[in-house]
Design a protein around this motif. Sequence first.
Motif, PDB file in Angstrom:
ATOM      1  N   PRO A  77       0.746  -1.130   0.037  1.00  0.00           N
ATOM      2  CA  PRO A  77       0.034  -0.063   0.062  1.00  0.00           C
ATOM      3  C   PRO A  77       0.803   1.259   0.075  1.00  0.00           C
ATOM      4  N   LEU A  78       1.955   1.156   0.743  1.00  0.00           N
ATOM      5  CA  LEU A  78       2.895   2.453   0.763  1.00  0.00           C
ATOM      6  C   LEU A  78       3.486   2.650  -0.519  1.00  0.00           C
ATOM      7  N   PHE A  79       3.756   1.975  -1.316  1.00  0.00           N
ATOM      8  CA  PHE A  79       4.293   1.952  -2.727  1.00  0.00           C
ATOM      9  C   PHE A  79       3.357   2.207  -3.608  1.00  0.00           C
ATOM     10  N   ASP A  80       2.035   1.869  -3.526  1.00  0.00           N
ATOM     11  CA  ASP A  80       0.970   2.086  -4.414  1.00  0.00           C
ATOM     12  C   ASP A  80       0.783   3.659  -4.150  1.00  0.00           C
ATOM     13  N   GLU A  81       0.469   4.059  -2.988  1.00  0.00           N
ATOM     14  CA  GLU A  81       0.309   5.336  -2.857  1.00  0.00           C
ATOM     15  C   GLU A  81       1.415   6.486  -3.199  1.00  0.00           C
ATOM     16  N   ALA A  82       2.514   6.067  -3.284  1.00  0.00           N
ATOM     17  CA  ALA A  82       3.628   6.971  -3.852  1.00  0.00           C
ATOM     18  C   ALA A  82       3.947   6.482  -5.292  1.00  0.00           C
ATOM     19  N   ASP A  83       2.929   5.609  -5.973  1.00  0.00           N
ATOM     20  CA  ASP A  83       2.975   5.321  -7.442  1.00  0.00           C
ATOM     21  C   ASP A  83       4.452   4.810  -7.821  1.00  0.00           C
ATOM     22  N   VAL A  84       4.814   3.907  -6.839  1.00  0.00           N
ATOM     23  CA  VAL A  84       6.410   3.200  -7.061  1.00  0.00           C
ATOM     24  C   VAL A  84       6.157   1.743  -7.250  1.00  0.00           C
ATOM     25  N   ASP A  85       6.875   1.181  -8.206  1.00  0.00           N
ATOM     26  CA  ASP A  85       6.585  -0.328  -8.558  1.00  0.00           C
ATOM     27  C   ASP A  85       7.127  -0.912  -7.246  1.00  0.00           C
ATOM     28  N   TYR A  86       6.302  -2.013  -6.938  1.00  0.00           N
ATOM     29  CA  TYR A  86       6.672  -2.754  -5.608  1.00  0.00           C
ATOM     30  C   TYR A  86       7.426  -4.188  -6.260  1.00  0.00           C
ATOM     31  N   ASP A  87       8.464  -4.629  -5.413  1.00  0.00           N
ATOM     32  CA  ASP A  87       9.003  -5.766  -5.539  1.00  0.00           C
ATOM     33  C   ASP A  87       9.604  -6.193  -4.155  1.00  0.00           C
ATOM     34  N   ASP A  88       9.555  -7.592  -3.980  1.00  0.00           N
ATOM     35  CA  ASP A  88      10.145  -8.286  -2.669  1.00  0.00           C
ATOM     36  C   ASP A  88      11.745  -7.828  -2.574  1.00  0.00           C
ATOM     37  N   LEU A  89      12.285  -7.397  -3.565  1.00  0.00           N
ATOM     38  CA  LEU A  89      13.557  -6.879  -3.491  1.00  0.00           C
ATOM     39  C   LEU A  89      13.603  -5.421  -3.921  1.00  0.00           C
ATOM     40  N   LEU A  90      13.805  -4.708  -2.876  1.00  0.00           N
ATOM     41  CA  LEU A  90      13.624  -3.030  -2.718  1.00  0.00           C
ATOM     42  C   LEU A  90      15.371  -2.622  -2.951  1.00  0.00           C
ATOM     43  N   ILE A  91      15.311  -1.817  -4.045  1.00  0.00           N
ATOM     44  CA  ILE A  91      16.668  -1.367  -4.186  1.00  0.00           C
ATOM     45  C   ILE A  91      16.342   0.220  -4.161  1.00  0.00           C
ATOM     46  N   LEU A  92      17.218   0.855  -3.068  1.00  0.00           N
ATOM     47  CA  LEU A  92      16.952   2.198  -2.886  1.00  0.00           C
ATOM     48  C   LEU A  92      18.349   2.643  -3.210  1.00  0.00           C
ATOM     49  N   ARG A  93      18.300   3.991  -4.064  1.00  0.00           N
ATOM     50  CA  ARG A  93      19.510   4.797  -4.382  1.00  0.00           C
ATOM     51  C   ARG A  93      19.420   6.116  -3.840  1.00  0.00           C
ATOM     52  N   ARG A  94      20.607   6.929  -3.704  1.00  0.00           N
ATOM     53  CA  ARG A  94      20.541   8.130  -3.186  1.00  0.00           C
ATOM     54  C   ARG A  94      21.875   8.701  -4.009  1.00  0.00           C
ATOM     55  N   GLU A  95      21.793   9.670  -4.676  1.00  0.00           N
ATOM     56  CA  GLU A  95      22.599  10.554  -5.150  1.00  0.00           C
ATOM     57  C   GLU A  95      22.857  11.875  -4.952  1.00  0.00           C
ATOM     58  N   ILE A  96      24.048  11.999  -4.549  1.00  0.00           N
ATOM     59  CA  ILE A  96      24.405  13.843  -4.312  1.00  0.00           C
ATOM     60  C   ILE A  96      25.346  14.385  -5.167  1.00  0.00           C
ATOM     61  N   LEU A  97      24.640  15.266  -6.225  1.00  0.00           N
ATOM     62  CA  LEU A  97      25.581  16.028  -7.203  1.00  0.00           C
ATOM     63  C   LEU A  97      26.332  17.242  -6.792  1.00  0.00           C
ATOM     64  N   PRO A  98      27.462  17.209  -7.338  1.00  0.00           N
ATOM     65  CA  PRO A  98      28.501  18.461  -6.878  1.00  0.00           C
ATOM     66  C   PRO A  98      27.952  19.708  -6.597  1.00  0.00           C
ATOM     67  N   ALA A  99      26.986  20.024  -7.516  1.00  0.00           N
ATOM     68  CA  ALA A  99      26.203  21.287  -7.073  1.00  0.00           C
ATOM     69  C   ALA A  99      25.441  21.534  -5.790  1.00  0.00           C
TER      70      ALA A  99
END
Length: 554
Positions: A77-99
Amino acid sequence: MLQTLHIENYALIRETDIRFGDGFTAITGETGAGKSILLGALGLLLGQRADSAVLADKERKCVVEARFDIAGLALQPLFDEADVDYDDLLILRREILPAGKSRAFANDTPVQLPFLKALAPLIIDIHSQHQTLTLGDSRFRLSLLDTLADTAGGSPFKTYQQAYTDYSALKRELEALTTEEAQNRRDADYLQFQFTELDDARLTDGEQEELEQESQLLAHAEAVREGLSAAASLMDDDEGQAILPRLRQAKAALSHIAAYHPAAEALLARVDSSLIELDDICGELQHAADGVTYSPERQQQVDERLALLYRLEKKHGVESVGQLIEIRDSLDERLQSISSLDERIQSLMEQVDRSFAKLQAAADKLTASRRKAGDALSKNILPILHDLGMAEARFAVELTPATTYGPTGHDAVTFLFNANRGGEMRDIAKVASGGELSRLMLAIKSMLTSHQLLPTIIFDEIDTGVSGDISVAVGTIMRRMAAHMQVIAITHLPQIAAKVSQHLKVYKETVGDSTVSHIRELTPDDRITEVATMLSSDPPTAAALQTARELMGK
């Protein structure tokens, strides 16, 4: 469960990939080697604020990526509310740009930080020394009791929350109506005056245009009548110079020759048709002229009526009588609403009373469940505290009524504690030392493992201030917790490191003019050496190596 963590260009870490086991993992290393950097990088994935200052190479972006096994956590439900594809294997990624800007992704879908912050407490619990201070927070204490009480999913707290939401909504509606009623009492006389003025005007849509046209006619009545009469005279008069007499003469002339000339017969028909049409026009001109009369009384009536309409339009800021009618009808509806507001308020007050009764009943059940959970906590935590070296410790949960019914119920809770025999138990936040708070929190966390569906917990040096047999007990409790969930401990105690199934070591090295942090998984032999080093020195002594083997059961 946290499976892997990839860190690139973050603080002292140039690039590293870490694989985590599903049992009990220890992370060790010298002070300043970079253990806290791992938590900082992981925190980015959990929605913490990004800062370009952490970039080791200011020309390259920082990347932190982790994989989590979230099967069975009911997060769809949390993923559906955020319109994010759900999968039992969750991949989170964060990027910080030089700017300085940052981007976040979940399963390769861009997401906002609120999504990560909402997700974080459902997949991982990072417990630091600082978190022990939450034992003094009433909201944490209540949440703890509710968690311990909610073993079947249909918790009294959820029932209370719904009752509180319903009651609060009705109360807000009643307050709004009461405020509206007070305002209406102040406005009623003025609204009634406005309505009466418009209603007495007997407004008719389209009236203004008709009156304006009539006013123009009355203002030029003489000229209009003279013009119509003149036109009628030019068409038909007694002097024979008008159109119709001559046309009649033309008709008579054609009538004499129509029998002898075909063209004349056709022309006669056309002249006859024109004569009929023009004769009709002449009659209407004369009739119209006779109908135009000037009436000073009517002129005054029309002007006064138009002046009233213009004044009302200017007063209400509109441009037509139709808009005035809309204002009149709106005022009528509001006055009707005011007259019925007392009944609505009375009805709503009765609903609020019934809702409050339900709230009280739900609060009483919630209090009973918390009291039961508090008794169980007081009883079951003592053996754990005794194992942690507090043999004389006493602990109790005191539940008292709160001053109001709030979002968390009608209870105020205090954790009473005394680490020694005899004496009065007092609020834990006032009498427990830092080390005692750490052990208390560890005991509580160990009890929660069977009540919370949380796959991973990370202890950040929760063992600070303990040593010897106590540290062995701490390690035993963590290993016991690891039977139900993934436990990762950042520790400086060899007794804890000896009990893990996976051992990761963080270390620094100098590369050119820079210091770089690395992390690697230790082999069984390396683990013995590392534990021995933690016991003695680097390189470890033979006695330390032997003690390490004994601690590890080798």
